[in-house]
Design a protein around this motif. Structure first.
Motif, PDB file in Angstrom:
ATOM      1  N   MET A 133       0.832  -1.206   0.000  1.00 42.72           N
ATOM      2  CA  MET A 133       0.000   0.000   0.000  1.00 42.72           C
ATOM      3  C   MET A 133       0.866   1.257   0.000  1.00 42.72           C
ATOM      4  O   MET A 133       0.601   2.209  -0.747  1.00 42.72           O
ATOM      5  CB  MET A 133      -0.920  -0.005   1.221  1.00 42.72           C
ATOM      6  N   GLY A 184       1.156   1.418  -3.921  1.00 48.29           N
ATOM      7  CA  GLY A 184      -0.056   2.218  -3.995  1.00 48.29           C
ATOM      8  C   GLY A 184       0.177   3.708  -3.857  1.00 48.29           C
ATOM      9  O   GLY A 184      -0.387   4.503  -4.619  1.00 48.29           O
ATOM     10  N   TYR A 205      -5.269   1.540  -5.246  1.00 45.69           N
ATOM     11  CA  TYR A 205      -5.885   0.223  -5.093  1.00 45.69           C
ATOM     12  C   TYR A 205      -6.138  -0.325  -6.492  1.00 45.69           C
ATOM     13  O   TYR A 205      -7.092   0.074  -7.164  1.00 45.69           O
ATOM     14  CB  TYR A 205      -7.202   0.329  -4.313  1.00 45.69           C
ATOM     15  N   SER A 206      -5.301  -1.250  -6.910  1.00 44.97           N
ATOM     16  CA  SER A 206      -5.398  -1.752  -8.286  1.00 44.97           C
ATOM     17  C   SER A 206      -4.908  -3.188  -8.362  1.00 44.97           C
ATOM     18  O   SER A 206      -4.256  -3.691  -7.434  1.00 44.97           O
ATOM     19  CB  SER A 206      -4.571  -0.876  -9.239  1.00 44.97           C
ATOM     20  N   SER A 241      -1.058  -3.276  -8.304  1.00 45.36           N
ATOM     21  CA  SER A 241      -0.496  -3.165  -6.965  1.00 45.36           C
ATOM     22  C   SER A 241      -0.590  -4.485  -6.215  1.00 45.36           C
ATOM     23  O   SER A 241       0.369  -4.908  -5.542  1.00 45.36           O
ATOM     24  CB  SER A 241      -1.220  -2.064  -6.193  1.00 45.36           C
ATOM     25  N   GLY A 242      -1.726  -5.165  -6.331  1.00 45.91           N
ATOM     26  CA  GLY A 242      -1.879  -6.463  -5.679  1.00 45.91           C
ATOM     27  C   GLY A 242      -0.984  -7.530  -6.276  1.00 45.91           C
ATOM     28  O   GLY A 242      -0.414  -8.362  -5.555  1.00 45.91           O
ATOM     29  N   THR A 271      -4.000  -3.539  -0.947  1.00 49.39           N
ATOM     30  CA  THR A 271      -3.427  -3.197  -2.251  1.00 49.39           C
ATOM     31  C   THR A 271      -4.425  -3.323  -3.396  1.00 49.39           C
ATOM     32  O   THR A 271      -4.488  -2.460  -4.264  1.00 49.39           O
ATOM     33  CB  THR A 271      -2.217  -4.104  -2.548  1.00 49.39           C
ATOM     34  N   GLY A 273      -7.858  -3.784  -2.973  1.00 49.38           N
ATOM     35  CA  GLY A 273      -9.131  -3.150  -2.654  1.00 49.38           C
ATOM     36  C   GLY A 273     -10.220  -4.178  -2.462  1.00 49.38           C
ATOM     37  O   GLY A 273      -9.978  -5.392  -2.459  1.00 49.38           O
ATOM     38  N   SER A 288      -9.592  -1.601  -9.504  1.00 49.91           N
ATOM     39  CA  SER A 288      -9.665  -2.239  -8.195  1.00 49.91           C
ATOM     40  C   SER A 288     -10.613  -3.433  -8.276  1.00 49.91           C
ATOM     41  O   SER A 288     -11.340  -3.603  -9.261  1.00 49.91           O
ATOM     42  CB  SER A 288     -10.153  -1.240  -7.146  1.00 49.91           C
ATOM     43  N   ARG A 344     -11.744  -7.497  -6.074  1.00 48.46           N
ATOM     44  CA  ARG A 344     -11.564  -8.416  -4.961  1.00 48.46           C
ATOM     45  C   ARG A 344     -11.439  -9.843  -5.499  1.00 48.46           C
ATOM     46  O   ARG A 344     -12.094 -10.205  -6.473  1.00 48.46           O
ATOM     47  CB  ARG A 344     -12.719  -8.334  -3.964  1.00 48.46           C
TER      48      ARG A 344
END
Length: 275
Positions: A117, A121, A128-129, A132-133, A208, A210, A222, A224
């Motif tokens: 983050m 981030g 939050y993308s 990034s994750g 990261t 979202g 973003s 999940r």
């Protein structure tokens, strides 16, 4: 001695049975609680409070897992090859890399999330993308792939290397044509474990990736994953049945990805050995 051997053998059998039994109970409980709650509405393209669709989460999960493996697997395999095949035995650099991988593998996932983050981030403005994750997960699974590659390469008999070099093959050709095909099953086991960690991760992705429920449209979107989707549904307290259904799909998806990985690994191993 015989009595001690029987006791040890009995302990091994009991431990194996308990492990298998706990696995069956866990998987069976999720299947029993989740399968009856599956509905066609849960696979609609758009998430709403009425259908609680998991389809966007499935798509996001596949994107995150595939991209994380694309980034981390080559780096992990190349690093493992360097540690075993090229680096001098007992050198300080090798010990430093091994210490770093062992340290990284022991860091809690929530710390990875905080790092992702703040660095990806905030500092790199990725927010939050998915990107990034993915970058955060790649760092998380990299030590696992490095260690599994290193152990798999160390398990290869040195006579295979010596025989290849004696026939005139170079160092790189020996590694690619002789060593790696033998080590692929061990490397693949590490990749499968990495897939499991990617699929089941929640804490790092919460900071990261979202938690939005929209269908991803780009790497900067973003979203999940399924595990994060299941966590959010269960914590809200209103969609416990849907959370169990998501867990059931998560198990099915994990088995499919692991089976596909094993199939690809066996094809690669067989193809290289035939070559």
């Amino acid at each position: 001695m015989k009595s001690q051997s029987k006791v040890a053998r009995g302990a091994v059998y009991v431990s194996a049975f308990l492990t298998f039994f706990m696995l069956i109970v866990l998987v069976g409980y999720i299947i029993i609680k989740g399968a009856p709650n599956l509905t066609p509405a849960m696979f609609e393209k758009v998430y709403t409070t009425e259908n609680v669709s998991m389809f966007p989460a499935i798509v996001t999960t596949l994107i995150v897992v595939i991209l994380s493996l694309i980034i981390a697997t080559p780096l992990g395999i190349f690093t493992g090859c360097y540690l075993v095949e090229y680096a001098k035995k007992g050198s300080r650099l090798v010990e430093t890399i091994r210490l770093a991988t062992e340290t990284l593998s022991g860091i809690p996932s929530i710390l990875y999330g905080l790092f992702g983050m703040l660095f990806f981030g905030t500092a790199l403005h990725l927010g939050y993308s998915i990107m990034s994750g993915v970058l955060t997960l790649s760092i998380m699974i990299l030590p696992l792939i490095i260690r599994s590659t290193e152990e798999a390469l160390l398990a290869v008999d040195d006579t295979l290397r010596s025989g290849s070099l004696a026939l005139g093959a170079g160092k790189l050709r020996t590694i690619v044509r002789v060593v790696l095909p033998v080590a692929i099953p061990g490397i693949l086991s590490g990749v499968i474990l990495a897939i499991g960690r990617c699929v089941g991760e929640t804490a790092a992705l919460m900071f990261t990736l979202g938690t939005t429920t929209d269908m991803p449209t780009s790497l900067m979107s973003s979203g999940r994953t399924l595990s994060l989707h299941m966590y959010v549904l269960s914590t809200e307290g209103m969609y416990v049945k849907e959370a169990f259904a998501t867990g059931f799909i998560l198990i099915i998806l994990t088995l499919l990805i692991n089976g596909l990985s094993s199939l690809i690994g066996s094809k690669l191993s067989g193809g290289k050995q035939n070559a």
